[in-house]
Design a protein around this motif. Structure first.
Motif, PDB file in Angstrom:
ATOM      1  N   LEU A   1       2.754   8.072  -5.857  1.00  0.00           N
ATOM      2  CA  LEU A   1       1.806   9.175  -6.082  1.00  0.00           C
ATOM      3  C   LEU A   1       2.283  10.492  -5.479  1.00  0.00           C
ATOM      4  CD1 LEU A   1      -1.521   7.249  -5.276  1.00  0.00           C
ATOM      5  CD2 LEU A   1      -0.568   7.755  -7.542  1.00  0.00           C
ATOM      6  N   ALA A   2       3.466  10.484  -4.846  1.00  0.00           N
ATOM      7  CA  ALA A   2       3.968  11.672  -4.142  1.00  0.00           C
ATOM      8  C   ALA A   2       4.218  12.830  -5.107  1.00  0.00           C
ATOM      9  CB  ALA A   2       5.254  11.328  -3.402  1.00  0.00           C
TER      10      ALA A   2
ATOM     11  N   MET B   1       5.949  13.979   1.238  1.00  0.00           N
ATOM     12  CA  MET B   1       5.090  12.828   0.968  1.00  0.00           C
ATOM     13  C   MET B   1       5.928  11.590   0.657  1.00  0.00           C
ATOM     14  SD  MET B   1       2.316  14.830  -1.421  1.00  0.00           S
ATOM     15  CE  MET B   1       1.331  13.383  -1.754  1.00  0.00           C
TER      16      MET B   1
ATOM     17  N   ILE C   1       0.832  -1.214   0.000  1.00  0.00           N
ATOM     18  CA  ILE C   1       0.000   0.000   0.000  1.00  0.00           C
ATOM     19  C   ILE C   1       0.863   1.260   0.000  1.00  0.00           C
ATOM     20  CG2 ILE C   1      -1.617   1.364   1.374  1.00  0.00           C
ATOM     21  CD1 ILE C   1      -2.842  -1.338   2.292  1.00  0.00           C
ATOM     22  N   PHE C   2       1.846   1.311   0.900  1.00  0.00           N
ATOM     23  CA  PHE C   2       2.627   2.540   1.029  1.00  0.00           C
ATOM     24  C   PHE C   2       3.675   2.689  -0.071  1.00  0.00           C
ATOM     25  CE2 PHE C   2       0.532   2.837   5.032  1.00  0.00           C
ATOM     26  CZ  PHE C   2       0.488   4.202   5.284  1.00  0.00           C
TER      27      PHE C   2
ATOM     28  N   LEU D   1       1.681   4.494  -2.552  1.00  0.00           N
ATOM     29  CA  LEU D   1       1.506   5.896  -2.179  1.00  0.00           C
ATOM     30  C   LEU D   1       2.762   6.710  -2.485  1.00  0.00           C
ATOM     31  CD1 LEU D   1      -0.442   5.547   1.208  1.00  0.00           C
ATOM     32  CD2 LEU D   1      -1.339   6.240  -1.036  1.00  0.00           C
TER      33      LEU D   1
ATOM     34  N   ALA E   1       6.091   8.133   2.916  1.00  0.00           N
ATOM     35  CA  ALA E   1       5.818   6.827   2.308  1.00  0.00           C
ATOM     36  C   ALA E   1       6.988   5.880   2.507  1.00  0.00           C
ATOM     37  CB  ALA E   1       5.520   7.000   0.818  1.00  0.00           C
TER      38      ALA E   1
END
Length: 455
Positions: free
Chosen positions: A103-104, A109, A96-97, A100, A113
């Motif tokens: 997507l930073a 961000m 999941i991370f 993410l 992550a």
């Protein structure tokens, strides 16, 4: 009696057991690839997000902070709550991370992550290592499984450089999205295959110990990261970290169910093994970081070109599971680790003459030797880390080893960055050479472990 017979069957070369090893090797390969992918993509990330050199190295260090700060807690959680449960849960969080991170849009961000991904790896790694040691009977069979495990992890670091170069040509965000796909496939395979055959540790969670050691590791690793740009804050950070280490030791001496049984450090070669691992992995990570920046930012190489030549180090994927087990049976774990550290020191020194105008061919012998060094040392470290340790503490012993390797990686990268910032690649390259030499000297300074007889 039936339960005992079934347990013994699972410890042998049963098809399911080898399937478990395949999945666990896939996970350690993914973790190695994940780190290597990011290393190759660093210049592209800097260009897109406008990150400074300090923040850029922080992207690497954030993962190390999460991993190193929570690894002992991860090892204890595996021993107490179940290795399978922790492995599956945190593998999902890792996926999941990692997604993410892809997507930073801001540096913070990406840092967040990577930190949480590191925390997830801190729970996955000791659970995975102890799943191997509790599924394979002690002796030549277990040693071979651990060597294969270590070799595949090393191959992840090396081959990840090529993969990172390819993926970065499509955009640096793919270096975060690719592990999501890989982790999802591993999770799907792990659910039906993995069983927890090991004995669980009894007692309760040592929350005071968990908070103090996690805080200590976070502060100490952050203090190491601050060495890249020395300032007055480094002093109180280190002081606070050392204060929490002292508090942790005091807590563990009085705890009925300690997070880290201090007597474990006196078991066999545990202490020397872990300190040597700090130095060896610090050297390896510093070298990779320096060479990646040098090739791309000083020579102007593309990410694909960098990945291809760094893949030369992938020779460890061949040597690790084939040659290293034979060497261990013949010469013993300690001598093989020492040889790996020595070869590493020589390799780093050989890279010194590769000036900015030298051809790529000059670098190949040094990079090949780095792969040989990793093949000789990394797998044997995982054997030495659990040598003489009871099954119920294998998660903890594995966590201790990974704590040291991650701390070493943070130390190596930070020291190399601080020196490289002065503009001297040659001066920075002395850091991995000295670190590897000290790692070898440390394990050589004790009587070698008994040689294992061939299976």
């Amino acid at each position: 009696m039936e339960s005992l017979t079934r347990g013994n069957r699972l410890r042998g070369p049963h098809m399911r057991t080898w399937g478990v090893l395949f999945v666990l090797c896939g996970t350690i390969f993914m973790e190695g690839v994940d780190v290597a992918l990011l290393n190759v993509a660093l210049p592209a990330i800097r260009a897109d997000l406008g990150l400074s050199t300090g923040v850029l190295s922080g992207v690497v260090s954030a993962y190390v902070l999460g991993f190193g700060g929570f690894i002992l807690l991860g090892g204890r959680a595996a021993d107490m709550l179940g290795r399978r449960r922790m492995f599956l849960l945190w593998l999902g969080i890792f996926a999941i991370f990692s997604g993410l991170g892809g997507l930073a849009t801001e540096g913070w961000m990406l840092l967040l992550a990577r930190f949480v991904t590191g925390v997830a790896a801190a729970f996955i790694a000791p659970a995975g290592l102890s799943l191997i040691t509790t599924n394979f009977a002690e002796g030549a069979l277990r040693n071979r499984a651990l060597i294969i495990y270590g070799a595949v992890g090393g191959a992840g670091y090396s081959l990840g450089m090529v993969t990172g170069g390819v993926l970065t040509t499509f955009g640096w965000r793919w270096v975060f999205f690719a592990p999501v796909i890989f982790a999802s496939l591993l999770l799907a395979a792990a659910i039906p295959l993995i069983r927890d055959n090991g004995e669980r540790a009894g007692g309760r969670f040592d929350l005071a110990g968990a908070f103090t050691v996690t805080g200590a590791m976070l502060l100490l690793i952050y203090g190491v990261v601050r060495l890249e740009r020395p300032d007055l804050w480094a002093v109180p950070i280190f002081a606070a970290g050392l204060g929490l280490v002292a508090a942790f030791v005091a807590v563990e001496r009085r705890a009925a169910y300690p997070l880290l049984r201090l007597g474990l450090l006196k078991t066999g070669t545990i202490a020397r093994t872990n300190v040597s691992a700090i130095l060896f992995m610090g050297s390896f990570s510093a070298f990779q970081f320096l060479v990646t920046l040098h090739l791309q930012e000083e020579r102007g190489w593309s990410t694909l070109e960098t990945g291809l030549i760094m893949a030369t180090m992938g020779v460890d994927a061949v040597l690790g599971p084939t040659v290293t087990p034979w060497l261990i049976r013949k010469y013993g774990t300690v001598r093989v680790i020492c040889a790996g550290a020595g070869v590493g020191a020589v390799a780093y020194l050989l890279f010194l003459p590769t000036g900015i105008d030298r051809a790529a061919l000059v670098m190949l012998p040094a990079l090949l030797l780095v792969g040989v060094a990793f093949a000789l040392a990394y797998g044997p470290y995982t054997i030495a880390a659990t040598d003489g340790v009871a099954d119920r503490e294998h998660g903890l012993a594995g966590g201790l080893l990974y704590t040291c390797t991650q701390f070493g990686m943070a130390l190596g990268i930070s020291a190399a960055t601080a020196v490289y910032a002065t503009g001297s690649l040659h001066a920075a390259l002395f850091i991995p050479a000295v670190g590897a030499a000290l790692a070898g000297a440390l394990v050589l300074s004790r009587r070698p472990a008994p040689v294992l007889e061939p299976a």
